[in-house]
Design an enzyme around this catalytic site. Structure first.
Site, PDB file in Angstrom:
ATOM      1  N   LYS A  42      -2.064  -1.362  -3.935  1.00 34.70           N
ATOM      2  CA  LYS A  42      -2.957  -0.213  -3.845  1.00 34.70           C
ATOM      3  C   LYS A  42      -2.147   1.077  -3.867  1.00 34.70           C
ATOM      4  O   LYS A  42      -1.147   1.149  -3.159  1.00 34.70           O
ATOM      5  CB  LYS A  42      -3.739  -0.324  -2.542  1.00 34.70           C
ATOM      6  CG  LYS A  42      -4.649   0.833  -2.242  1.00 34.70           C
ATOM      7  CD  LYS A  42      -5.214   0.676  -0.860  1.00 34.70           C
ATOM      8  CE  LYS A  42      -6.031   1.908  -0.568  1.00 34.70           C
ATOM      9  NZ  LYS A  42      -6.465   1.971   0.791  1.00 34.70           N
ATOM     10  N   LYS A  88       0.862  -1.181   0.000  1.00 32.08           N
ATOM     11  CA  LYS A  88       0.000   0.000   0.000  1.00 32.08           C
ATOM     12  C   LYS A  88       0.894   1.224   0.000  1.00 32.08           C
ATOM     13  O   LYS A  88       1.693   1.427   0.915  1.00 32.08           O
ATOM     14  CB  LYS A  88      -0.890  -0.008   1.234  1.00 32.08           C
ATOM     15  CG  LYS A  88      -1.800   1.204   1.317  1.00 32.08           C
ATOM     16  CD  LYS A  88      -2.722   1.120   2.508  1.00 32.08           C
ATOM     17  CE  LYS A  88      -3.616   2.348   2.583  1.00 32.08           C
ATOM     18  NZ  LYS A  88      -4.552   2.248   3.719  1.00 32.08           N
TER      19      LYS A  88
END
Ligand code: PBG
Ligand code: ZN
Length: 345
Positions: free
Chosen positions: A270, A217
């Site tokens: 992400k 992330k």
């Protein structure tokens, strides 16, 4: 006497030359001539089964409040979240991802409301499992929506304390499992949290609850609209001490390796669109079920351009989701899940 060559001989040479020039054995355009043949040879197909639909669940009843920076996305009370889930199921969506929005007065320094059995996420899990039993329910495990300071963990001064946070996250995951979650999705990026969550779930006899880890992330500007939706912007500082530097990809592979070692079942990258190379490498190197999160800012920029009439939203959406899938994502988490599911059917 002038001799003229017979007509056939005269044109034979230039015709041969022309033939040589245009005699292409391979003509890729043959496979693009009609919709039927394009559909036949398509390499990447979007399937509703691959989509995960994020929902923001708040307190109250009958609440359906649109997020200004995310047109079409709403904060929903539990009853409305159930209705939205049922509508998504009719569109062909099979999975939802729940984020919880506690009341402001329920926020505190350690995010106590995150593992409250009566909080919005836990209540929504129970209600969805009751009303839409076929729906796969994934829950976001983090503290930023629940802490008064908006950080993803417990803070000491301006430091986010890793190990104390991990203990809290494991309790939150168990509380989601107790409510009936099928999959828990830690989005905090603390070190060691996947292992701690796995152990806590197993100790509580939730060995069948899966972990979808936000393994890579990135610290991204594209979470802005989400923080409006979830009221989870940090009150001070930023998330750079735990989320990844956008410049790094080898580090993403190390993060994924660690999470797999610790017991992750599904690994996520992400955001999605600016990280297609990361998705491709993660899928290639590990071969694990790989998810990509098409995040709030990616959604918002498409919406904004479409609303200005600057691009065709349906086409752009299809292109984006196809590209993420082509890069290697097996699972796409997207606020467009309902539209995409309808389109893919
Ligand atoms: C919370 C969390 C965030 C997102 C998912 N979980 C925001 C953040 O890290 O600040 C982003 C989702 C999106 O932008 O759509 N840890
Ligand atoms: Zn967080």
């Amino acid at each position: 006497m002038t001799t003229t060559a017979p007509p056939s001989a005269e044109s034979a040479a230039p015709r041969a030359a022309r033939r040589e020039m245009l005699d292409l054995r391979q003509r890729p355009r043959r496979l693009r001539r009609s919709a039927a043949i394009r559909d036949l040879v398509r390499e990447t197909r979007l399937s509703p089964a691959a989509l995960v639909y994020p929902l923001f669940v708040c307190e109250g009843e009958g609440v359906r409040r649109e997020v200004p920076s995310m047109p079409g996305v709403h904060q929903l009370s539990v009853d409305e979240a159930v209705r939205e889930t049922a509508a998504a199921a009719r569109d062909g969506v099979r999975s939802v991802l729940l984020f919880g929005l506690p009341r402001n007065e329920d926020k505190d320094a350690v995010g106590s409301a995150a593992d409250d059995a009566a909080a919005p996420v836990q209540s929504a899990v129970r209600a969805i499992k009751q009303e839409a039993p076929g729906m796969l329910v994934v829950t976001d495990v983090c503290l930023c929506e629940y802490t008064s300071h908006g950080h993803c963990g417990i803070v000491d001064g301006d430091v986010i304390v890793n190990d104390a946070t991990v203990g809290r996250l494991a309790r939150v995951a168990v509380s989601h499992a107790e409510a009936g979650a099928d999959v828990v999705a830690p989005s905090d990026m603390m070190d060691g949290r996947v292992g701690a969550i796995r152990e806590a779930l197993d100790d509580a006899r939730f060995e069948d609850v899966a972990i979808m880890t936000y393994a890579a992330k990135y610290c991204s500007a594209y979470y802005g609209p989400f923080r409006d939706a979830a009221d989870s912007a940090p009150a001070f500082g930023d998330r750079r001490t735990h989320q990844m530097d956008p410049a790094n990809v080898e580090e993403a592979l190390r993060e994924v390796a660690l999470d797999i070692e610790e017991g992750a079942d599904i690994v996520m990258v992400k955001p999605a669109l600016h990280y297609l190379d990361v998705i491709a490498r993660v899928k290639e190197e590990f071969g694990y079920p790989t998810a990509a999160y098409h995040v709030s800012g990616e959604y918002a920029m498409l919406k904004a351009a479409a609303r200005n009439g600057w691009l065709d939203e349906d086409r752009a959406m299809r292109e984006v989701l196809t590209a993420i899938t082509r890069a290697g994502a097996d699972i796409v988490i997207t606020y467009y899940a309902r539209e995409a599911a309808r389109m893919a059917r």
